[in-house]
Write a protein that holds these residues in place. Structure first.
Motif, mmCIF file in Angstrom:
data_model
loop_
_atom_site.group_PDB
_atom_site.id
_atom_site.type_symbol
_atom_site.label_atom_id
_atom_site.label_comp_id
_atom_site.label_asym_id
_atom_site.label_seq_id
_atom_site.Cartn_x
_atom_site.Cartn_y
_atom_site.Cartn_z
ATOM 1 N N ARG A 13 0.833 -1.210 0.000
ATOM 2 C CA ARG A 13 0.000 0.000 0.000
ATOM 3 C C ARG A 13 0.863 1.253 0.000
ATOM 4 N NH1 ARG A 13 -3.911 -1.658 4.746
ATOM 5 N NH2 ARG A 13 -5.393 -2.954 3.634
ATOM 6 N N VAL A 16 2.622 1.760 -3.367
ATOM 7 C CA VAL A 16 1.691 2.202 -4.406
ATOM 8 C C VAL A 16 1.289 3.654 -4.157
ATOM 9 C CG1 VAL A 16 -0.633 1.854 -5.332
ATOM 10 C CG2 VAL A 16 0.853 -0.102 -4.947
ATOM 11 N N GLU A 23 0.234 -0.478 -9.065
ATOM 12 C CA GLU A 23 -0.676 -1.248 -8.223
ATOM 13 C C GLU A 23 -0.789 -2.674 -8.751
ATOM 14 O OE1 GLU A 23 -5.352 -1.274 -7.005
ATOM 15 O OE2 GLU A 23 -4.371 0.676 -7.183
ATOM 16 N N LEU A 27 -3.796 -6.633 -5.152
ATOM 17 C CA LEU A 27 -3.897 -5.735 -3.993
ATOM 18 C C LEU A 27 -5.343 -5.552 -3.525
ATOM 19 C CD1 LEU A 27 -2.351 -3.965 -2.027
ATOM 20 C CD2 LEU A 27 -2.667 -2.058 -3.596
#
Length: 190
Positions: A13, A16, A23, A27
């Motif tokens: 996270r 990204v 991404e 995810l």
């Protein structure tokens, strides 16, 4: 590097969000069903210590050769002599014997057992000689002697294996050529 702390989900996270990584496909699925997190133990690992460990250390201080001669057999069921020594001292202490006397008794028992094993093997060899047979291998070999026995065939190979002898001859020739180059191969710089 604070961005590397945490589990895979939180690290990804952050990467990204910081535009350091595209991404990944997984995810969103992982955010909807995150993996289970287990409670972590404190960073300090406490060493496991047993009551007989104190006496085992004393045993190895008194008989340092035992580390090599009475090696622990990983696949065996018999405990090593040092552990038996520790158990015996604890057993005697539970019976009310003082620590010094318990250590002395365990020492004596260890020496008697070791002497009995040597005597039993010498008797086996004697019986084999009387019968005209080859003496049996030592049932109580030291770890060092076991390793040496395994390596013996490779040590002998050095002297009798043709391939190894060819390699040795090549090395000798190369070394001799190198020595000749050093002696007279300096060139005409004088």
């Amino acid at each position: 590097m604070s961005f590397m702390k945490g589990d895979l989900l939180s690290r990804t996270r952050r990467l990204v969000k910081g535009l350091a990584k595209a991404e990944p496909v997984w995810l969103k699925a992982m955010e909807q069903a995150p993996p289970a997190t287990f409670p972590r133990a404190e960073n300090k690992l406490v060493p496991i210590s047993l009551p007989e460990d104190v006496y085992i250390k004393k045993f190895f201080q008194k008989y340092p050769e035992s580390k090599h001669e009475d090696a622990i057999k990983i696949s065996g069921f018999d405990p090593p002599p040092a552990r038996i020594y520790g158990w015996r001292v604890l057993e005697l202490k539970e019976q009310g014997v003082s620590e010094e006397e318990a250590v002395a008794v365990a020492d004596m028992e260890y020496r008697v057992e070791k002497k009995a094993k040597k005597k039993a093997y010498s008797r086996l060899k004697q019986i084999a000689r009387l019968q005209g047979k080859k003496p049996p291998p030592n049932p109580y070999p030291s770890a060092i002697k076991e390793i040496q026995a395994e390596e013996r065939k490779y040590v002998r190979d050095r002297f009798y294996n043709r391939d190894i002898l060819k390699i040795v001859e090549k090395l000798k020739e190369e070394r001799q050529a190198e020595m000749q180059d050093r002696r007279g191969g300096g060139g005409g710089g004088w």
